[in-house]
Scaffold this motif. Sequence first.
Motif, PDB file in Angstrom:
ATOM      1  N   TYR A  88       2.897  -1.762  -6.231  1.00  0.00           N
ATOM      2  CA  TYR A  88       2.070  -1.509  -5.054  1.00  0.00           C
ATOM      3  C   TYR A  88       1.706  -0.040  -5.002  1.00  0.00           C
ATOM      4  N   TYR A  89       0.626   0.230  -4.275  1.00  0.00           N
ATOM      5  CA  TYR A  89       0.245   1.612  -4.010  1.00  0.00           C
ATOM      6  C   TYR A  89       0.185   1.826  -2.512  1.00  0.00           C
ATOM      7  N   MET A  90       0.339   3.093  -2.136  1.00  0.00           N
ATOM      8  CA  MET A  90       0.190   3.522  -0.741  1.00  0.00           C
ATOM      9  C   MET A  90      -0.721   4.742  -0.743  1.00  0.00           C
TER      10      MET A  90
ATOM     11  N   ASP B  81       9.360   1.015   5.053  1.00  0.00           N
ATOM     12  CA  ASP B  81      10.433   2.013   5.169  1.00  0.00           C
ATOM     13  C   ASP B  81       9.975   3.389   4.696  1.00  0.00           C
ATOM     14  N   ALA B  82       9.190   3.419   3.613  1.00  0.00           N
ATOM     15  CA  ALA B  82       8.789   4.688   3.015  1.00  0.00           C
ATOM     16  C   ALA B  82       7.672   5.391   3.783  1.00  0.00           C
ATOM     17  N   ALA B  83       6.764   4.637   4.364  1.00  0.00           N
ATOM     18  CA  ALA B  83       5.554   5.214   4.966  1.00  0.00           C
ATOM     19  C   ALA B  83       5.822   6.305   6.006  1.00  0.00           C
ATOM     20  N   PRO B  84       6.758   6.107   6.956  1.00  0.00           N
ATOM     21  CA  PRO B  84       6.981   7.181   7.918  1.00  0.00           C
ATOM     22  C   PRO B  84       7.438   8.490   7.273  1.00  0.00           C
ATOM     23  N   GLY B  85       8.181   8.405   6.182  1.00  0.00           N
ATOM     24  CA  GLY B  85       8.610   9.606   5.468  1.00  0.00           C
ATOM     25  C   GLY B  85       7.463  10.377   4.846  1.00  0.00           C
TER      26      GLY B  85
ATOM     27  N   ALA C  45       9.762  -7.840  -0.544  1.00  0.00           N
ATOM     28  CA  ALA C  45      10.567  -6.651  -0.839  1.00  0.00           C
ATOM     29  C   ALA C  45       9.694  -5.405  -0.958  1.00  0.00           C
ATOM     30  N   MET C  46       8.532  -5.538  -1.616  1.00  0.00           N
ATOM     31  CA  MET C  46       7.639  -4.383  -1.723  1.00  0.00           C
ATOM     32  C   MET C  46       7.091  -3.996  -0.353  1.00  0.00           C
ATOM     33  N   LEU C  47       6.765  -4.991   0.472  1.00  0.00           N
ATOM     34  CA  LEU C  47       6.293  -4.700   1.821  1.00  0.00           C
ATOM     35  C   LEU C  47       7.372  -3.970   2.610  1.00  0.00           C
ATOM     36  N   ALA C  48       8.604  -4.462   2.549  1.00  0.00           N
ATOM     37  CA  ALA C  48       9.708  -3.810   3.271  1.00  0.00           C
ATOM     38  C   ALA C  48       9.887  -2.378   2.770  1.00  0.00           C
TER      39      ALA C  48
ATOM     40  N   ALA D 152       5.904  -9.891   9.058  1.00  0.00           N
ATOM     41  CA  ALA D 152       6.421  -8.526   9.141  1.00  0.00           C
ATOM     42  C   ALA D 152       5.840  -7.763  10.329  1.00  0.00           C
ATOM     43  N   GLY D 153       5.147  -8.466  11.213  1.00  0.00           N
ATOM     44  CA  GLY D 153       4.671  -7.833  12.439  1.00  0.00           C
ATOM     45  C   GLY D 153       3.244  -7.334  12.419  1.00  0.00           C
ATOM     46  N   PHE D 154       2.476  -7.654  11.395  1.00  0.00           N
ATOM     47  CA  PHE D 154       1.070  -7.260  11.362  1.00  0.00           C
ATOM     48  C   PHE D 154       0.251  -8.205  12.230  1.00  0.00           C
TER      49      PHE D 154
END
Length: 163
Positions: free
Chosen positions: A65-67, A104-108, A97-100, A133-135
């Motif tokens: 995945y990319y962000m 987790d990583a995005a706020p950092g 798992a990639m979504l989770a 996942a709450g979207f």
Amino acid sequence: MTLTIRPATRADDDAVWTMLEPVFRAGDTYAIDPDIPRDDALAYWFGPERRVFLAQDGGEALGTYYMVRNQKGGGSHVCNCGYITAPAARGRGVARAMLAHSLDAAPGFGFRAMQFNFVVSTNSRAIATWEGAGFDIVGRLPGAFRHPQQGYVDALVMFRPLV
């Protein structure tokens, strides 16, 4: 399965292409030219400002995945992600798992929300995963995607705050 998710590097090009190629060639979930050449596909996936990750079990690549920030300036606190699971790994929880991991990583990385700009409405597995996942579906683009089997179908905009 012992899934680990780590930053991908260009040394992972072969593994990433092995996952991208069947998805892009199918042309039913990404608004990417199904005939995109390998180098162009990898340049897109590893594009500027994108953080790319690889999900693997042992040495076997199962997903990527990319962000990236969704917009610049006043919208730079919202990220966008793209996810691809290897065909042989589908149904094994890799996308979840990639979504989770991304949530987790995005706020950092300074992101306060995540937005998916163009979720093809026929991609029911992805939609169920994102909604689980709450979207929320915050927009519908009628007939915005030309599906290779179903013709013109809607694309959805999905959004989730992170804080």
